[in-house]
Design a protein around this motif. Structure first.
Motif, mmCIF file in Angstrom:
data_model
loop_
_atom_site.group_PDB
_atom_site.id
_atom_site.type_symbol
_atom_site.label_atom_id
_atom_site.label_comp_id
_atom_site.label_asym_id
_atom_site.label_seq_id
_atom_site.Cartn_x
_atom_site.Cartn_y
_atom_site.Cartn_z
ATOM 1 N N GLY A 209 51.234 15.363 74.451
ATOM 2 C CA GLY A 209 51.574 16.213 73.309
ATOM 3 C C GLY A 209 51.128 17.653 73.420
ATOM 4 O O GLY A 209 51.415 18.450 72.508
ATOM 5 N N CYS A 210 50.458 18.001 74.513
ATOM 6 C CA CYS A 210 49.888 19.356 74.616
ATOM 7 C C CYS A 210 50.926 20.481 74.580
ATOM 8 O O CYS A 210 50.733 21.474 73.856
ATOM 9 C CB CYS A 210 49.036 19.470 75.872
ATOM 10 N N PRO A 211 52.026 20.408 75.341
ATOM 11 C CA PRO A 211 52.982 21.525 75.295
ATOM 12 C C PRO A 211 53.556 21.771 73.906
ATOM 13 O O PRO A 211 53.661 22.922 73.462
ATOM 14 C CB PRO A 211 54.073 21.093 76.287
ATOM 15 N N ALA A 212 53.929 20.698 73.205
ATOM 16 C CA ALA A 212 54.492 20.869 71.867
ATOM 17 C C ALA A 212 53.458 21.443 70.911
ATOM 18 O O ALA A 212 53.772 22.280 70.057
ATOM 19 C CB ALA A 212 55.018 19.533 71.343
ATOM 20 N N ALA A 213 52.205 20.994 71.036
ATOM 21 C CA ALA A 213 51.154 21.509 70.164
ATOM 22 C C ALA A 213 50.924 22.994 70.400
ATOM 23 O O ALA A 213 50.770 23.776 69.449
ATOM 24 C CB ALA A 213 49.858 20.731 70.400
ATOM 25 N N ALA A 214 50.913 23.402 71.662
ATOM 26 C CA ALA A 214 50.718 24.813 71.973
ATOM 27 C C ALA A 214 51.892 25.660 71.512
ATOM 28 O O ALA A 214 51.714 26.763 70.970
ATOM 29 C CB ALA A 214 50.502 24.989 73.481
ATOM 30 N N ALA A 215 53.111 25.153 71.715
ATOM 31 C CA ALA A 215 54.300 25.879 71.270
ATOM 32 C C ALA A 215 54.289 26.061 69.762
ATOM 33 O O ALA A 215 54.676 27.116 69.229
ATOM 34 C CB ALA A 215 55.563 25.161 71.726
ATOM 35 N N SER A 216 53.818 25.028 69.041
ATOM 36 C CA SER A 216 53.736 25.114 67.588
ATOM 37 C C SER A 216 52.724 26.174 67.155
ATOM 38 O O SER A 216 52.969 26.936 66.209
ATOM 39 C CB SER A 216 53.356 23.747 67.015
ATOM 40 N N LEU A 217 51.593 26.243 67.847
ATOM 41 C CA LEU A 217 50.603 27.273 67.536
ATOM 42 C C LEU A 217 51.180 28.677 67.723
ATOM 43 O O LEU A 217 50.974 29.564 66.897
ATOM 44 C CB LEU A 217 49.377 27.114 68.442
ATOM 45 N N LEU A 218 51.908 28.857 68.816
ATOM 46 C CA LEU A 218 52.430 30.185 69.139
ATOM 47 C C LEU A 218 53.552 30.618 68.203
ATOM 48 O O LEU A 218 53.766 31.815 67.997
ATOM 49 C CB LEU A 218 52.930 30.195 70.588
ATOM 50 N N SER A 219 54.263 29.650 67.634
ATOM 51 C CA SER A 219 55.387 30.001 66.763
ATOM 52 C C SER A 219 55.058 29.876 65.277
ATOM 53 O O SER A 219 55.864 30.262 64.433
ATOM 54 C CB SER A 219 56.595 29.106 67.079
ATOM 55 N N GLY A 220 53.877 29.339 64.962
ATOM 56 C CA GLY A 220 53.526 29.100 63.570
ATOM 57 C C GLY A 220 52.675 30.207 62.971
ATOM 58 O O GLY A 220 52.593 31.320 63.503
ATOM 59 N N ASP A 221 52.009 29.861 61.863
ATOM 60 C CA ASP A 221 51.262 30.877 61.126
ATOM 61 C C ASP A 221 49.882 31.139 61.697
ATOM 62 O O ASP A 221 49.164 32.021 61.219
ATOM 63 C CB ASP A 221 51.146 30.494 59.646
ATOM 64 N N VAL A 222 49.475 30.396 62.746
ATOM 65 C CA VAL A 222 48.168 30.642 63.343
ATOM 66 C C VAL A 222 48.094 32.048 63.927
ATOM 67 O O VAL A 222 47.056 32.706 63.849
ATOM 68 C CB VAL A 222 47.840 29.573 64.413
#
Length: 394
Positions: A209-222
């Motif tokens: 799940g690491c790539p999806a989690a990182a992609a979510s961080l980069l595209s989200g409100d973080v």
């Protein structure tokens, strides 16, 4: 050993060159392309799985095998993050010792010369003097030593010296992972992932799940929350965590020091250890990032220090990076989606992007060019000025 390969992630969004500040193009791109490179790293490893297993199997069959994870600077933190997860996965003794320690105190690091040893060397370029010295010292002092070299540079001295040796295996990460920016970002995470996949495989929970989690961080409100935190103008940072996440805290503090050229002071510690003196580092202008463990027992101590420091510092100066929201306030938690059941070593992969983004933003806020924060050469991308002294043995 079966490999728990990361799921393929969509390529990172193309950089808008006009929106990337001058002097930040390499670092910005190298942070953002990590999800894609992790999928490529898993694919590369899968293609050489048979030869890798043929090399590792007889070593891992040794009940007394000692696995030593080594590197310098950020590469040393790769070993520290991976250590406990690989010990559980392999059932063997695993230690993390920096090449700088091996080089300076070789007999102290290799006290049991007769014990079979696998030296796992992490190296971005493979040209650092201590990286080369550590492998030579190991061969000199140990009766039985094999080498797993994990590097981003096929042409580096470490890779070329070990490429055709019977007792060595060279594992290359994708060429793009050899960061062109000053600080190690994608080089760290690709090498860490390669180690976890090669020695841990599906015994390390959460890698897929690491790539999806990182992609979510980069595209989200973080990313907006990172900007908000650095926009408060903190002049020092504290990073805290436990176990593998304490090592992540160390790497996070180093990244901030590097990319700001030392303009922002940073400290790291364990969640419990911070109270024993280092807490004196705090001022009203300090920002604190607490990495919260997924382990239910360890997590309690991370939550305790988060609450304590949240009450002691101005509002918004203390944030948590966590994969699960329970026990944490939503407005002060940077959530790593999809990693709630991951081992902390796997959680560290997407979580480190938070620290990389903080360091990038803080660097730019200080007027420093993160691609080259030391234009006068006081600190170098590949360490210079090291003299390796001959080791005399009886």
């Amino acid at each position: 050993m079966k490999t728990a390969a990361p799921e393929t992630a969509a390529p990172e969004a193309a950089d808008d060159r006009q929106s990337v500040p001058q002097g930040a193009a390499h670092t910005s791109r190298e942070i953002r392309h990590q999800p894609r490179l992790w999928a490529e790293t898993a694919t590369r490893l899968g293609k050489e799985r048979d030869s890798l297993d043929a090399f590792l199997a007889p070593l891992l069959a040794e009940p007394r095998l000692r696995i030593v994870l080594t590197g310098a600077g950020t590469s040393a933190y790769a070993g520290q993050i991976a250590r406990s997860a690989l010990a559980r996965a392999t059932g063997r003794s695993v230690v993390a010792v920096a090449t700088t320690d091996i080089t300076a105190d070789p007999t102290g690091c290799f006290e049991e010369s007769g014990r079979p040893t696998l030296l796992v060397s992490f190296a971005r370029s493979g040209n650092s003097p201590e990286s080369l010295a550590a492998t030579e010292i190991a061969d000199q002092l140990l009766d039985r030593c094999a080498h797993l070299v994990i590097t981003c540079n096929a042409d580096g001295t470490l890779a070329t010296r070990h490429q055709d040796r019977a007792n060595s295996h060279v594992l290359l990460t994708p060429p793009e992972s050899e960061d062109q920016g000053f600080a190690m970002t994608s080089s760290l995470t690709c090498m860490l992932l390669a180690a976890l996949l090669s020695l841990g495989g599906d015994q390390v929970r959460g890698l897929a799940g690491c790539p999806a989690a990182a992609a979510s961080l980069l595209s989200g409100d973080v990313t907006d929350r990172v900007t908000e935190l650095t926009g408060r103008g903190p002049d020092r940072f504290v990073y805290l965590g436990s176990g593998a996440l304490q090592a992540l805290a160390g790497e996070s503090a180093l990244k901030l020091l590097e990319l700001t050229g030392g303009a922002v002071t940073a400290l790291s510690d364990s969640s419990l250890g911070f109270r024993h003196g280092p807490k004196a580092f705090l001022t009203p202008r300090t920002a604190v990032v607490v990495y919260v463990s997924n382990d239910p027992y360890t997590r309690q101590y991370d939550l305790d220090i988060f609450r304590e420091l949240s009450a002691a510092l101005p509002e918004g100066h203390v944030v948590a990076v966590a994969a699960r929201p329970d026990g944490l306030p939503a407005d002060r938690t940077w959530l790593v989606d999809g990693m709630a059941d991951a081992d902390d070593a796997a959680l560290a992969l997407p979580a480190v992007l938070c620290a990389q983004l903080v360091a990038l933003n803080a660097s730019l806020a200080c007027g420093v060019r993160p691609d080259n924060p030391f234009p006068d050469g006081e600190v170098n991308r590949v360490v210079q000025g090291v003299t390796i002294h001959p080791l005399q043995t009886r």
